[in-house]
Design a protein around this motif. Structure first.
Motif, PDB file in Angstrom:
ATOM      1  N   THR A 156       0.698  -1.076  -0.148  1.00 52.34           N
ATOM      2  CA  THR A 156      -0.072  -0.106  -0.082  1.00 52.34           C
ATOM      3  C   THR A 156       0.824   1.090  -0.086  1.00 52.34           C
ATOM      4  N   GLY A 157       2.010   1.360   0.780  1.00 56.25           N
ATOM      5  CA  GLY A 157       2.764   2.416   0.971  1.00 56.25           C
ATOM      6  C   GLY A 157       3.184   2.658  -0.469  1.00 56.25           C
ATOM      7  N   GLU A 158       3.938   1.776  -1.420  1.00 59.22           N
ATOM      8  CA  GLU A 158       4.362   2.093  -2.639  1.00 59.22           C
ATOM      9  C   GLU A 158       3.282   2.697  -3.538  1.00 59.22           C
ATOM     10  N   LEU A 159       2.105   1.944  -3.521  1.00 56.46           N
ATOM     11  CA  LEU A 159       0.798   2.660  -4.303  1.00 56.46           C
ATOM     12  C   LEU A 159       0.417   4.136  -3.964  1.00 56.46           C
ATOM     13  N   ALA A 160       0.627   4.420  -2.501  1.00 52.77           N
ATOM     14  CA  ALA A 160       0.165   5.675  -2.321  1.00 52.77           C
ATOM     15  C   ALA A 160       1.344   6.714  -2.791  1.00 52.77           C
ATOM     16  N   ARG A 161       2.414   6.306  -2.740  1.00 49.20           N
ATOM     17  CA  ARG A 161       3.297   7.161  -3.285  1.00 49.20           C
ATOM     18  C   ARG A 161       3.135   7.423  -4.815  1.00 49.20           C
ATOM     19  N   ARG A 162       2.867   6.303  -5.225  1.00 47.78           N
ATOM     20  CA  ARG A 162       2.571   6.408  -6.670  1.00 47.78           C
ATOM     21  C   ARG A 162       1.319   7.295  -7.024  1.00 47.78           C
ATOM     22  N   LEU A 163       0.532   7.317  -6.335  1.00 47.49           N
ATOM     23  CA  LEU A 163      -0.743   8.217  -6.592  1.00 47.49           C
ATOM     24  C   LEU A 163      -0.536   9.674  -5.764  1.00 47.49           C
ATOM     25  N   GLN A 177      -8.964  12.754 -10.701  1.00 47.72           N
ATOM     26  CA  GLN A 177      -9.087  12.037 -11.971  1.00 47.72           C
ATOM     27  C   GLN A 177      -7.936  11.157 -12.573  1.00 47.72           C
ATOM     28  N   GLU A 178      -6.791  11.686 -12.292  1.00 48.38           N
ATOM     29  CA  GLU A 178      -5.605  10.788 -12.489  1.00 48.38           C
ATOM     30  C   GLU A 178      -5.622   9.793 -11.786  1.00 48.38           C
ATOM     31  N   GLN A 179      -5.804   9.905 -10.368  1.00 50.25           N
ATOM     32  CA  GLN A 179      -5.656   8.566  -9.543  1.00 50.25           C
ATOM     33  C   GLN A 179      -6.617   7.409 -10.333  1.00 50.25           C
ATOM     34  N   THR A 180      -7.839   7.906 -10.727  1.00 49.79           N
ATOM     35  CA  THR A 180      -9.194   7.144 -11.071  1.00 49.79           C
ATOM     36  C   THR A 180      -8.446   6.355 -12.355  1.00 49.79           C
ATOM     37  N   ALA A 181      -7.794   7.107 -13.169  1.00 48.93           N
ATOM     38  CA  ALA A 181      -7.441   6.462 -14.490  1.00 48.93           C
ATOM     39  C   ALA A 181      -6.305   5.613 -14.446  1.00 48.93           C
ATOM     40  N   PHE A 182      -5.322   6.063 -13.422  1.00 48.58           N
ATOM     41  CA  PHE A 182      -4.292   4.905 -13.203  1.00 48.58           C
ATOM     42  C   PHE A 182      -4.737   3.613 -12.631  1.00 48.58           C
ATOM     43  N   LEU A 183      -5.611   3.698 -11.592  1.00 50.44           N
ATOM     44  CA  LEU A 183      -6.371   2.497 -10.867  1.00 50.44           C
ATOM     45  C   LEU A 183      -7.302   1.744 -12.091  1.00 50.44           C
ATOM     46  N   THR A 184      -7.876   2.506 -12.734  1.00 52.26           N
ATOM     47  CA  THR A 184      -8.852   1.978 -13.761  1.00 52.26           C
ATOM     48  C   THR A 184      -7.892   1.057 -14.614  1.00 52.26           C
ATOM     49  N   ASP A 185      -6.800   1.662 -15.387  1.00 55.82           N
ATOM     50  CA  ASP A 185      -6.150   0.604 -16.215  1.00 55.82           C
ATOM     51  C   ASP A 185      -5.587  -0.637 -15.338  1.00 55.82           C
ATOM     52  N   ASP A 211     -15.406  -2.045 -19.760  1.00 56.38           N
ATOM     53  CA  ASP A 211     -16.338  -0.810 -19.676  1.00 56.38           C
ATOM     54  C   ASP A 211     -16.396  -0.679 -18.074  1.00 56.38           C
ATOM     55  N   PRO A 212     -15.714   0.076 -17.477  1.00 54.91           N
ATOM     56  CA  PRO A 212     -15.785   0.293 -16.051  1.00 54.91           C
ATOM     57  C   PRO A 212     -17.158   0.150 -15.474  1.00 54.91           C
ATOM     58  N   THR A 265     -18.603  -3.187  -9.814  1.00 56.82           N
ATOM     59  CA  THR A 265     -18.304  -2.911 -11.172  1.00 56.82           C
ATOM     60  C   THR A 265     -16.735  -2.381 -11.051  1.00 56.82           C
ATOM     61  N   PRO A 266     -16.026  -2.443 -12.034  1.00 51.16           N
ATOM     62  CA  PRO A 266     -14.760  -2.101 -12.131  1.00 51.16           C
ATOM     63  C   PRO A 266     -14.575  -0.547 -11.501  1.00 51.16           C
ATOM     64  N   ALA A 267     -15.720   0.208 -11.946  1.00 50.98           N
ATOM     65  CA  ALA A 267     -15.397   1.677 -11.376  1.00 50.98           C
ATOM     66  C   ALA A 267     -15.733   1.703  -9.953  1.00 50.98           C
ATOM     67  N   ALA A 268     -16.591   1.055  -9.378  1.00 51.27           N
ATOM     68  CA  ALA A 268     -16.823   0.835  -7.914  1.00 51.27           C
ATOM     69  C   ALA A 268     -15.596   0.342  -7.277  1.00 51.27           C
ATOM     70  N   LEU A 269     -14.990  -0.738  -7.780  1.00 44.86           N
ATOM     71  CA  LEU A 269     -13.945  -1.207  -7.178  1.00 44.86           C
ATOM     72  C   LEU A 269     -12.544  -0.414  -7.362  1.00 44.86           C
ATOM     73  N   VAL A 270     -12.446   0.503  -8.317  1.00 43.42           N
ATOM     74  CA  VAL A 270     -11.328   1.333  -8.394  1.00 43.42           C
ATOM     75  C   VAL A 270     -11.592   2.597  -7.511  1.00 43.42           C
ATOM     76  N   GLU A 271     -12.906   2.856  -7.168  1.00 43.13           N
ATOM     77  CA  GLU A 271     -13.158   4.181  -6.204  1.00 43.13           C
ATOM     78  C   GLU A 271     -12.695   3.736  -4.927  1.00 43.13           C
ATOM     79  N   HIS A 272     -13.085   2.449  -4.779  1.00 42.45           N
ATOM     80  CA  HIS A 272     -12.902   1.565  -3.252  1.00 42.45           C
ATOM     81  C   HIS A 272     -11.246   1.746  -2.912  1.00 42.45           C
ATOM     82  N   LEU A 273     -10.653   1.274  -4.067  1.00 39.37           N
ATOM     83  CA  LEU A 273      -9.256   1.269  -3.916  1.00 39.37           C
ATOM     84  C   LEU A 273      -8.518   2.647  -3.751  1.00 39.37           C
ATOM     85  N   ARG A 274      -8.991   3.539  -4.481  1.00 40.08           N
ATOM     86  CA  ARG A 274      -8.618   4.960  -4.489  1.00 40.08           C
ATOM     87  C   ARG A 274      -8.781   5.727  -3.179  1.00 40.08           C
ATOM     88  N   THR A 275      -9.930   5.219  -2.536  1.00 38.92           N
ATOM     89  CA  THR A 275     -10.396   5.932  -1.309  1.00 38.92           C
ATOM     90  C   THR A 275      -9.641   5.274  -0.308  1.00 38.92           C
TER      91      THR A 275
END
Length: 578
Positions: free
Chosen positions: A161-168, A174-182, A201-202, A241-251
């Motif tokens: 998680t620490g490495e991912l936090a530094r990446r974000l 919006q950029e965080q969401t795009a990265f995690l969506t990919d 389709d997210p 959905t991928p979008a919901a999972l992305v938002e969970h990861l980002r949050t």
């Protein structure tokens, strides 16, 4: 049993036969090819795991008896003619994601030589990816010591998680969401073996993408390994959905504003008892080909008679069904009513519902889906924008005879009939399809069902339980049971028409229809720029109690509920025009 028999017979009977033959030859070693599936399990192969577990147990028993035996629990071999020879790239990738790597022929033969010299009852020549095992909820006890360092690495942020936090860090939401969506899209492609190059389709549910319970856990494991985020085993179901999972990861990693790790929040309801409830949109289908509120108004204003003959597209034997004698059993003395045109049609593709499931769905559910979508658009809203909102769904449905039209359940629709014909699903399907997370309630209080649904929705809005509400009702008579029943009671009008305020009144007439309105607190409607078509000042609900018969109306109770409704709206009878 037959799925167990073939595998168990091949493994158990032959192994036991050899064991019996060698009982008096202690110098001979019985070597059996078992499988790592007996130790680790293997989804979908309980029979195979059990059969090999017998071989392992027999080898231990022989050792305790002073006989020689070795059960070799082979892992995956990298060959084209072995058990894994028929596996495709997607299957092999899933196995690798689960922590098992293939061994080549040279490694396998070297392992066999070492095993035969070891004089142990069971051995496991398997290549493991310990990092993948570290991401699992449950780890076989024999591996717990080995995977502990990998879990420590993930917990301390080495690839976690620490490495991912530094990446974000430093990125916009919006950029965080795009990265995690990919990232999520890439992992979905792997677990599903997608190679068409089309991005996922997210907004499309994982279930519709083909993710089942097994691949859901595999996807979760891959995301844990890739991000270090400690996701629950049910993450894909909790965030569908991928979008919901992305938002969970980002949050979880960056917080809702992208600045700090978030803690779960609970939406707090705010009571607004003094705020009137507004109707901001309507949609409907009624007899006479009515498909909109505007069309309905023209029919009413022009006095159009929309009552007609029984439909011919529902399998009713009209000639046998009609009998002018009210005492005729199984017959009806009217052959007219108000019927919807095209009640059997439905744009299943639009709602991404399979033809099989659509055929099993009560037409009332189909019509409620279509009119709910139309009402949302009539309010100037995009249905997609309501996904994840606290919008409520309140619908009245009292007819449930579609299941009787099916007679026996056709094999083609098995598995969908229970949800397709259960009235509670009428509201639940709307909430599921549109992703609405407020109350979802189907009401059956007979003829008042839609009005009671409106009453409940208004109360939910005032209490802060939801901020928007879809309210409506549907009736489609798939069979003629209502006509037959009311003919026995002498309660039908022979010409199928109600004449409620006429001296020629001679019974009720049955009709069909579906209508949906959207309710919103008046202050919210004005702030959001939604059209205010009407305001619901008050409503009330009661029951007759022990009146003059189960179905007989009770005048004092009706007067009482009218007074209660007026009082709830702060009105007097003189304030009501019609």
């Amino acid at each position: 049993p037959h799925t167990l028999h073939t595998t168990l017979t091949a493994k158990i009977d032959t192994t036991h036969t050899l064991h019996t033959a060698l009982q008096h030859h202690p110098d001979v070693t019985l070597v059996t090819y078992s499988s790592a599936a007996a130790t680790f399990g293997n989804p979908g192969q309980a029979n195979y795991g059990a059969a090999n577990a017998f071989q392992d147990a027999l080898a231990h028993q022989r050792h305790r008896s002073g006989l020689r035996a070795t059960a070799i629990g082979w892992g995956l071999w990298d060959t084209t003619d072995g058990m894994a020879g028929g596996l495709g790239r997607a299957e092999l990738d899933r196995i690798a994601a689960a922590g098992v790597l293939p061994i080549d022929v040279h490694q396998g033969l070297a392992a066999l030589d070492a095993v035969l010299d070891a004089d142990r009852p069971t051995v496991l020549p398997v290549r493991l990816n310990l990092n993948a095992f570290a991401a699992r909820d449950a780890v076989p006890p024999m591996l717990s010591r080995l995977v502990r360092p990998a879990r420590r690495r993930a917990a301390t942020g080495a690839g976690g998680t620490g490495e991912l936090a530094r990446r974000l860090a430093g990125q916009s939401a919006q950029e965080q969401t795009a990265f995690l969506t990919d990232l999520v899209r890439a992992e979905v492609d792997v677990v599903l073996g997608r190679t068409d190059g089309e991005p996922v389709d997210p907004q499309r549910p994982f279930r519709e993408l083909g993710v089942d319970s097994l691949t859901a856990v595999e996807l979760r494991n891959r995301l844990v390994a890739a991000t270090g985020v400690p996701l629950a085993a049910t993450a894909v179901f909790d965030h569908p959905t991928p979008a919901a999972l992305v938002e969970h990861l980002r949050t979880v990693v960056a917080g809702p504003d992208g600045a700090a790790p978030a803690t779960p929040t609970i939406r707090t309801a705010v009571a607004v008892a003094d705020d009137p409830v507004a109707i901001v949109a309507m949609s409907c289908r009624f007899p006479g080909g009515v498909t909109s509120p505007e069309h309905l108004w023209r029919v009413v204003a022009d006095g159009v008679d929309t009552v007609g003959d029984f439909p011919t597209d529902r399998g009713w034997n009209v000639d046998d069904l009609f009998d002018p004698d009210p005492a005729a059993v199984g017959r009806t003395y009217t052959r007219q009513g108000g019927f919807l045109l095209d009640a059997d049609t439905f744009d299943a593709d639009f709602f991404e519902i399979s033809p099989r499931e659509a055929a099993a769905m009560d037409p009332q559910q189909r019509l409620l889906l279509e009119t709910s979508w139309e009402a949302i658009e009539a309010a100037g809203m995009d249905p997609a924008d309501l996904r994840g909102s606290d919008t409520g769904v309140f619908v009245g449905v009292i007819t449930s005879d579609y299941v009787t039209r099916l007679g026996h359940t056709p094999a083609s629709v098995e598995g969908h009939v229970s949800t397709g014909t259960t009235t509670s699903v009428a509201s639940g399907r709307i909430a599921y399809t549109l992703g609405l997370e407020g109350p979802a309630i189907t009401v059956d209080t007979a003829c008042s069902s839609s009005l009671v649904a409106l009453h409940l929705a208004a109360g939910s809005l005032r209490s802060g339980e939801c901020s928007l509400a879809l309210v409506g009702g549907a009736t489609v008579m798939a069979g003629p049971v209502n006509f037959v029943e009311f003919s026995r009671q002498r309660a039908l009008s022979p010409d199928g028409r109600c004449k409620a305020f006429s001296s020629s009144a001679d019974g009720t007439g049955w009709g069909e229809g579906v209508g949906v309105i959207i309710l919103e607190r008046l202050s919210d409607a004005r702030r959001n720029g939604h059209p205010v078509l009407a305001v619901v000042r008050g409503s009330a609900v009661n029951q007759d109690g022990a009146s003059n018969g189960l179905t007989a109306p009770h005048g004092p109770s009706q007067e009482r509920v009218i007074r209660q409704a007026l009082a709830s709206g702060g009105l007097s009878a003189g304030d009501v025009d019609v």
